[in-house]
Design an enzyme around this catalytic site. Structure first.
Site, PDB file in Angstrom:
ATOM      1  N   PRO A 294      -6.047  19.309  31.025  1.00  0.00           N
ATOM      2  CA  PRO A 294      -5.142  20.388  31.436  1.00  0.00           C
ATOM      3  C   PRO A 294      -5.915  21.694  31.630  1.00  0.00           C
ATOM      4  O   PRO A 294      -6.788  22.026  30.829  1.00  0.00           O
ATOM      5  CB  PRO A 294      -4.174  20.514  30.255  1.00  0.00           C
ATOM      6  CG  PRO A 294      -4.383  19.308  29.408  1.00  0.00           C
ATOM      7  CD  PRO A 294      -5.777  18.850  29.659  1.00  0.00           C
TER       8      PRO A 294
ATOM      9  N   HIS B  65       1.718  18.250  26.341  1.00  0.00           N
ATOM     10  CA  HIS B  65       0.614  18.593  25.439  1.00  0.00           C
ATOM     11  C   HIS B  65       1.197  19.042  24.101  1.00  0.00           C
ATOM     12  O   HIS B  65       1.812  20.119  24.021  1.00  0.00           O
ATOM     13  CB  HIS B  65      -0.244  19.709  26.037  1.00  0.00           C
ATOM     14  CG  HIS B  65      -1.322  20.199  25.110  1.00  0.00           C
ATOM     15  ND1 HIS B  65      -1.721  21.512  25.051  1.00  0.00           N
ATOM     16  CD2 HIS B  65      -2.087  19.550  24.208  1.00  0.00           C
ATOM     17  CE1 HIS B  65      -2.676  21.641  24.152  1.00  0.00           C
ATOM     18  NE2 HIS B  65      -2.920  20.463  23.623  1.00  0.00           N
TER      19      HIS B  65
ATOM     20  N   ASN C  88      -0.621  26.799  22.374  1.00  0.00           N
ATOM     21  CA  ASN C  88      -0.998  26.362  23.724  1.00  0.00           C
ATOM     22  C   ASN C  88      -0.299  25.067  24.133  1.00  0.00           C
ATOM     23  O   ASN C  88      -0.683  24.440  25.108  1.00  0.00           O
ATOM     24  CB  ASN C  88      -2.521  26.231  23.835  1.00  0.00           C
ATOM     25  CG  ASN C  88      -3.081  25.206  22.871  1.00  0.00           C
ATOM     26  OD1 ASN C  88      -2.345  24.612  22.083  1.00  0.00           O
ATOM     27  ND2 ASN C  88      -4.385  24.989  22.929  1.00  0.00           N
TER      28      ASN C  88
ATOM     29  N   HIS D  46      -6.729  14.269  21.354  1.00  0.00           N
ATOM     30  CA  HIS D  46      -7.984  15.032  21.421  1.00  0.00           C
ATOM     31  C   HIS D  46      -8.334  15.754  20.109  1.00  0.00           C
ATOM     32  O   HIS D  46      -9.283  16.534  20.085  1.00  0.00           O
ATOM     33  CB  HIS D  46      -8.051  15.967  22.650  1.00  0.00           C
ATOM     34  CG  HIS D  46      -6.928  16.932  22.813  1.00  0.00           C
ATOM     35  ND1 HIS D  46      -6.278  17.119  24.012  1.00  0.00           N
ATOM     36  CD2 HIS D  46      -6.347  17.777  21.955  1.00  0.00           C
ATOM     37  CE1 HIS D  46      -5.347  18.027  23.876  1.00  0.00           C
ATOM     38  NE2 HIS D  46      -5.369  18.455  22.637  1.00  0.00           N
TER      39      HIS D  46
ATOM     40  N   GLY E 249     -10.917  25.439  27.994  1.00  0.00           N
ATOM     41  CA  GLY E 249     -11.736  26.132  26.984  1.00  0.00           C
ATOM     42  C   GLY E 249     -11.581  27.630  27.082  1.00  0.00           C
ATOM     43  O   GLY E 249     -11.738  28.225  28.150  1.00  0.00           O
TER      44      GLY E 249
ATOM     45  N   HIS F  17     -11.584  18.181  27.026  1.00  0.00           N
ATOM     46  CA  HIS F  17     -10.140  18.106  26.809  1.00  0.00           C
ATOM     47  C   HIS F  17      -9.353  19.223  27.473  1.00  0.00           C
ATOM     48  O   HIS F  17      -8.132  19.237  27.416  1.00  0.00           O
ATOM     49  CB  HIS F  17      -9.839  18.093  25.321  1.00  0.00           C
ATOM     50  CG  HIS F  17      -9.678  19.461  24.690  1.00  0.00           C
ATOM     51  ND1 HIS F  17     -10.613  20.461  24.807  1.00  0.00           N
ATOM     52  CD2 HIS F  17      -8.669  19.982  23.942  1.00  0.00           C
ATOM     53  CE1 HIS F  17     -10.195  21.528  24.155  1.00  0.00           C
ATOM     54  NE2 HIS F  17      -9.025  21.281  23.629  1.00  0.00           N
ATOM     55  N   GLY F  18     -10.018  20.193  28.070  1.00  0.00           N
ATOM     56  CA  GLY F  18      -9.272  21.307  28.666  1.00  0.00           C
ATOM     57  C   GLY F  18     -10.213  22.303  29.307  1.00  0.00           C
ATOM     58  O   GLY F  18     -11.391  22.001  29.547  1.00  0.00           O
TER      59      GLY F  18
ATOM     60  N   LYS G 164       6.601  26.597  28.030  1.00  0.00           N
ATOM     61  CA  LYS G 164       5.680  26.978  26.951  1.00  0.00           C
ATOM     62  C   LYS G 164       6.459  27.199  25.664  1.00  0.00           C
ATOM     63  O   LYS G 164       7.548  27.745  25.691  1.00  0.00           O
ATOM     64  CB  LYS G 164       4.983  28.309  27.281  1.00  0.00           C
ATOM     65  CG  LYS G 164       4.029  28.264  28.422  1.00  0.00           C
ATOM     66  CD  LYS G 164       2.758  27.549  28.089  1.00  0.00           C
ATOM     67  CE  LYS G 164       1.952  28.269  27.033  1.00  0.00           C
ATOM     68  NZ  LYS G 164       0.714  27.523  26.729  1.00  0.00           N
TER      69      LYS G 164
END
Lengths: 135, 482
Positions: B379, B236, B204, B330, B408, B405-406, B481
């Site tokens: 994010p 990230h 990710n 994180h 999920g 943190h995101g 990515k």
């Protein structure tokens, strides 16, 4: 000889694999095959070479984690995947003989093999375990 | 677990009491809407939170964020604080990607100015910032240089001309955690890290160019240099193979310590040792070395991204400079002081899929953020919004200075791959004006937006709970990515 095998089981964030076999070395073999299947490893068809390693650990679960971690290292960092695998497990010691070939492609990286709920058990018919991988 | 086991405190705060299971040492406190709580019952995230609540030396409560989901041992979106130095440190409660984190860079580049060059920018970012499985970087370190990176973190990049003083000042711990000892990491970890500095990895992890779509807190946004319509860059990633190996090594090495210190665990992945034991001290020194590697990794990637922006946009836009907003971890364990039961207590805060979110006036944040609180980045899933928040007094009081943190995950990777075609998803996102570069279509499918919660709901929950506050919403225009 009962069949050995593996199947992916749902996990929200990571990957989990159920494996089974009539003996411990078969279970480890299934786990190795399942792991590289999840990763989508494709090997160069030629250029086979031999690779050997031995591991020792205090319990079967730790041995399985160490064994799969070793394969991960060979595959992802040394760029060698196994085409054939022979295993012998004698108590806390594992001996592995691999025919390896250069990796042409990996779809997905596995960060680590975890101990999460890892329990190798005999269900009266075969050994089973569920392995969770951090991806 | 059933919903009846959970006690409501407010619309966005819930508790699993300490008597839910006999081996729990502290309660579990959940920050989520009722809908999110109910959906979390569909996987093992709350059972894992209860397992985490059995760790020796815990203080206060185990915290679970609204982006919670099932992990391995410890839930993603979990926070647990153990008393320092006799409480435990748990590698599994920090995770394999040590100091996985997010960095945000701001700019004065208007979207309209840059729009004709976004495809070129995607190509350049993809070229400068290596991504993908096991990918090696443009740098190859000597063993001595690797040691220096693990000790000095982002400061190593400063010495090499790949960072500014402001970059470091605007990084959690100024990009370097004290107490790191590279001698405590294995040869194998070193081998994995030596060629991976300045690489994104896969999974990710991403680099994303976003536009500031809406500002909710103009004062805080101004301090961060964020304006509506301007481009930003999100990075990230974490400590790459080096960090994965450090965690793998210590999860194995600490297994005998659990027996030695007579610790009973419901899951072996929660393996731990007292922080003041030889095993605990070794892991903390190794974990900090990996964390410093990760800070430096994001710093080098930021340097490469700046090169890409310059190559594509110099002479075409007025100011192509990218300034650091903040960089934060994180997945980490940090020794901090928090108020527990009316007293200041030194604790090790384990954050796994949770972000430090220190509020106004808290020590350790840059002076320019002391009035607003520390920036927090959330994010979203690929192709959806991301958020900039700030920490609050509430986060200091109730969540050990932590927030989400995101987005999920809600869908397994195997189901996402069955339901989503990577090529089709890429085409759909490109039709929405998002320029995408991806290492693998299967990987792209696994990270599809439908596999995640709605990040806007997650942010609504943390704001509703008072543990973070909205500053700005970002919309992606370029996604790289791994």
């Amino acid at each position: 000889m009962k069949e050995r095998g593996f199947k992916e089981v749902p996990h929200t964030a990571d990957w989990a694999l159920q494996v089974w076999a009539p003996d411990l070395s078969g279970l480890f073999h299934s786990a190795a095959q399942g792991m590289v299947s999840l990763m989508g490893v494709e090997l160069h068809p030629d250029s086979l070479s031999a690779h050997f390693f031995s591991l020792k650990n205090s319990d079967p679960e730790s041995l399985l984690v160490a064994f799969l971690s070793e394969l991960l290292f060979i595959t992802q960092e040394q760029n060698q995947g196994f085409a054939h695998l022979a295993l012998a497990i004698d108590g806390p010691v594992l001996h592995a003989a691999l025919s390896t070939a250069p990796v042409m492609r990996i779809d997905k990286e596995i960060k680590a093999v975890t101990y999460h709920n890892l329990d190798i058990h005999w269900d009266g018919d075969r050994y089973t375990a569920t392995i969770t991988f951090d991806v | 677990m059933e919903l009846k086991a959970v006690r409501k405190i407010s619309d966005y705060e819930w508790e699993i009491p300490v008597d839910y299971r006999p081996d729990m040492r502290v309660p579990v406190r959940l920050f989520a809407s009722r809908d999110m709580l109910e959906s979390s019952l569909e996987d093992l995230s709350l059972d894992q939170a209860v397992n985490a609540a059995t760790l020796p030396g815990l203080v206060g409560h185990v915290v679970v964020m609204p982006d919670m989901h099932q992990g391995y041992g410890f839930p993603i979106g979990g926070v647990a604080a153990t008393r320092y130095p006799d409480g435990v440190i748990s590698p599994g409660a920090i995770g394999y990607d040590i100091n996985c984190g997010v960095r945000l860079l701001g700019s004065q580049i208007r979207l309209e100015e840059a729009e004709p060059f976004l495809e070129d920018l995607a190509i350049a970012l993809d070229h400068y910032c290596p991504s993908g499985v096991g990918k090696q970087g443009h740098l190859s370190l000597t063993q001595a240089e690797l040691d220096a990176v693990c000790r000095e973190g982002s400061r190593w990049a400063l010495k090499k001309g790949m960072a500014s003083e402001q970059d470091l000042r605007r990084t959690e711990e100024e990009g370097r955690i004290e107490g790191a000892d590279p001698a405590k990491i294995s040869q194998r970890a070193r081998q994995r890290g030596i060629n991976q500095l300045g690489t994104l990895g896969s999974g990710n992890h991403f680099i994303e160019v976003d536009v500031v779509e809406q500002v909710f807190d103009p004062e805080a946004a101004a301090v961060m240099g964020l304006e509506e319509g301007m481009l930003t860059l999100l990075i990230h990633c974490g400590s790459r193979g080096l960090g994965h190996q450090v965690c793998s090594d210590y999860v194995q090495l600490l297994q005998p310590a659990v027996k030695r210190y007579q610790i009973k665990l419901p899951d072996r992945e929660l393996v731990c040792a007292p922080m003041n034991s030889p095993e605990g001290e070794d892991y903390m020194a190794a974990m900090r070395a990996a964390a410093n590697f990760a800070f430096c990794n994001r710093q080098v990637l930021a340097h490469y991204a700046r090169q890409a922006f310059e190559e594509v946009l110099a002479g075409k836009v007025k100011n192509w400079h990218l300034h650091q907003v903040y960089d934060l971890a994180h997945n980490i364990g940090k020794v901090e002081t928090h108020r527990v039961g009316g007293e200041d207590v030194r604790v090790c805060v384990h954050r796994k899929g949770a972000t430090r979110a220190f509020g106004p006036g808290a020590p350790g944040i840059p002076v320019e953020y002391s009035k607003t609180g520390q920036p927090v980045f959330v994010p979203g899933s690929m192709g959806t919004a991301s958020w900039v928040l700030v920490g609050t007094e509430g986060s200091m009081e109730r969540s050990f200075g932590s927030s989400c943190h995101g987005a999920g995950r809600v869908m397994s990777r195997s189901r996402a791959k069955k339901e989503v075609r990577g090529e089709r998803l890429r085409n759909e996102l490109q039709a929405e004006g998002i320029h995408i570069r991806a290492g693998s279509m299967a990987g792209l499918a696994e990270e599809a937006p439908q596999a995640y919660k709605d990040v806007d709901d997650v942010v609504k929950a943390v704001q509703g709970a008072g543990i973070a506050k909205k500053v700005a919403r970002l919309r992606p225009v370029v996604v790289i990515k791994g």
